[in-house]
Design a protein around this motif. Structure first.
Motif, mmCIF file in Angstrom:
data_model
loop_
_atom_site.group_PDB
_atom_site.id
_atom_site.type_symbol
_atom_site.label_atom_id
_atom_site.label_comp_id
_atom_site.label_asym_id
_atom_site.label_seq_id
_atom_site.Cartn_x
_atom_site.Cartn_y
_atom_site.Cartn_z
ATOM 1 N N GLY A 20 42.062 36.656 28.157
ATOM 2 C CA GLY A 20 42.634 35.386 28.595
ATOM 3 C C GLY A 20 41.673 34.214 28.699
ATOM 4 N N MET A 21 40.388 34.449 28.552
ATOM 5 C CA MET A 21 39.401 33.419 28.894
ATOM 6 C C MET A 21 39.597 32.049 28.219
ATOM 7 N N ASP A 50 43.240 41.076 29.700
ATOM 8 C CA ASP A 50 41.999 40.975 30.467
ATOM 9 C C ASP A 50 41.838 39.566 31.014
ATOM 10 N N LYS A 88 38.491 40.779 37.136
ATOM 11 C CA LYS A 88 37.087 41.051 37.483
ATOM 12 C C LYS A 88 36.664 40.207 38.673
ATOM 13 N N SER A 159 31.269 45.958 33.902
ATOM 14 C CA SER A 159 31.071 45.087 32.744
ATOM 15 C C SER A 159 29.596 44.694 32.666
ATOM 16 N N GLN A 179 33.257 47.195 30.068
ATOM 17 C CA GLN A 179 33.508 46.033 29.208
ATOM 18 C C GLN A 179 32.168 45.389 28.849
ATOM 19 N N TYR A 208 34.264 42.999 24.393
ATOM 20 C CA TYR A 208 34.525 41.567 24.600
ATOM 21 C C TYR A 208 33.853 40.718 23.526
ATOM 22 N N GLY A 213 33.124 35.352 19.676
ATOM 23 C CA GLY A 213 33.213 34.306 20.697
ATOM 24 C C GLY A 213 33.654 32.979 20.101
ATOM 25 N N SER A 236 43.661 38.429 7.572
ATOM 26 C CA SER A 236 42.664 37.400 7.877
ATOM 27 C C SER A 236 41.297 38.065 8.063
ATOM 28 N N PRO A 256 40.339 40.478 22.013
ATOM 29 C CA PRO A 256 40.133 39.122 21.504
ATOM 30 C C PRO A 256 40.885 38.080 22.332
ATOM 31 N N GLY A 257 40.277 36.912 22.450
ATOM 32 C CA GLY A 257 40.944 35.781 23.085
ATOM 33 C C GLY A 257 41.531 34.878 22.012
ATOM 34 N N THR A 260 46.215 30.090 20.484
ATOM 35 C CA THR A 260 47.475 29.790 19.807
ATOM 36 C C THR A 260 48.272 31.079 19.586
ATOM 37 N N ASP A 266 48.047 37.426 15.032
ATOM 38 C CA ASP A 266 47.162 37.926 13.969
ATOM 39 C C ASP A 266 46.182 38.957 14.536
#
Ligand SMILES: NC(=O)c1ccc[n+]([C@@H]2O[C@H](COP(=O)([O-])OP(=O)(O)OC[C@H]3O[C@@H](n4cnc5c(N)ncnc54)[C@H](OP(=O)(O)O)[C@@H]3O)[C@@H](O)[C@H]2O)c1
Length: 291
Positions: A20-21, A50, A88, A159, A179, A208, A213, A236, A256-257, A260, A266
């Motif tokens: 979610g970051m 997460d 966390k 983590s 993590q 993560y 990133g 992709s 993955p964050g 969209t 994807d």
């Protein structure tokens, strides 16, 4: 949707989760878009989300991502009983910086705040965000063990830890997940034995920043090794990267964050992408520049 066990004492979750970051830090989208993105991940089959108290702009905004996820889950029409939300504690965001804070008092306060932000009576998976050199690691882990005994937390995770830290913590409390960072750009979790240790112990390894990133993921579409594999598979380059991360260990679960719905869909669909052994070897050998 393919699944993997979250940990030795926990049920299976989608083999790719959702991080979610990016929905709550600098550059975040509107709340409406963020909720559509979370719904897209859930609709695509993600059953692990997460988050962290510190996925926000600064200390005045703590819990932003947890509140957002609670709101998105509240308006999602699908079944919720098998969804696991992992949060966390153990960092702070003074002035927008990321600082470690592993004192047991802080962890207890942070856990109570996360319970309120998520609107739950018990947190599914509570992860100690990162060891704090000013506090004994086992004192910090002891606070999580206590939260579990009190029933505020169902499963405990760590983590940003090493194999000896996982072993030490496991003597205090069952460790369900670890993590750490893992992507083709950053492979230290493969070299330092954490991925292998987690596979041996059946501990879920939540990978993560699995596509590198917020900055490095933009290099993937032009990558000379990934691009032809992606073209051949009609996928992709991000999805190919996630399939490579998944293949690094039996208990690896990339998280993955994305900001969209398209990217979220994807990313989750990469769980079903068949990478041939020669594709994996080509990516193993490829150079991924981090500059
Ligand atoms: N424990 C820790 O210390 C720690 C540290 C960092 C992150 N995390 C967790 O790990 C999660 C993931 O890490 P991260 O967000 O740093 O990095 P990441 O997942 O490697 O990269 C996120 C970025 O990649 C792009 N992306 C992802 N999938 C894509 C796709 N299929 N197609 C196109 N673009 C795609 C997204 O772009 P758009 O935004 O444009 O969609 C997103 O902003 C976080 O959300 C957080 O939950 C934990």
């Amino acid at each position: 949707m393919r699944t993997r066990p979250l940990g030795p004492d926990a049920p299976a979750v989608s083999s790719i989760g959702f991080g979610g970051m990016p929905l709550s830090i600098s550059g975040r989208p509107s709340e409406e878009q963020a909720i559509r993105t979370i719904h897209a991940a859930l609709d695509a089959g993600a059953t692990l989300i997460d988050t962290a108290d510190v996925y926000c702009l600064d200390d005045n905004d703590l819990g932003h991502n947890e509140r957002l996820i609670a709101k998105a889950l509240g308006s999602w029409p699908g079944p919720r009983d098998h969804l696991i939300v992992a949060t966390k504690g153990g960092l702070t965001r003074p002035g927008g910086r990321w600082e470690r804070h592993g004192h047991p008092d802080h962890l207890r306060r942070a856990c109570d705040r996360s319970l309120r932000a998520l609107g739950v009576e018990r947190i599914d998976l509570y992860q100690f965000h990162a060891p704090d050199s000013r506090v004994s690691f086992l004192e910090s882990v002891g606070a999580l063990a206590q939260l579990r005994t009190q029933g505020k937390v169902r499963w405990v995770g760590l983590s940003n830890v090493s194999v000896p830290e996982i072993e030490d913590a496991s003597r205090l409390v069952p460790i369900t997940t670890v993590q750490n960072r893992l992507s083709p750009f950053f492979r230290e979790a493969l070299r330092d034995g954490v991925v292998a240790h987690c596979a041996e112990q059946r501990i879920g390894f939540l990978a993560y920043s699995p596509v590198g990133g917020g900055r490095l993921n933009r290099k993937l579409p032009g990558h000379p090794v990934l691009r032809p594999i992606a073209e051949r598979l009609g996928a992709s380059t991000h999805a190919v990267t996630l399939a490579w991360v998944l293949a690094q260990g039996a208990t690896v679960i990339p998280i993955p964050g994305s900001r969209t719905p398209e990217h979220a869909r994807d990313a989750i669909a990469a769980a079903d992408l068949p990478l041939a052994p020669e594709d994996l070897t080509a990516i193993d050998r490829a150079v991924f520049r981090t500059d």
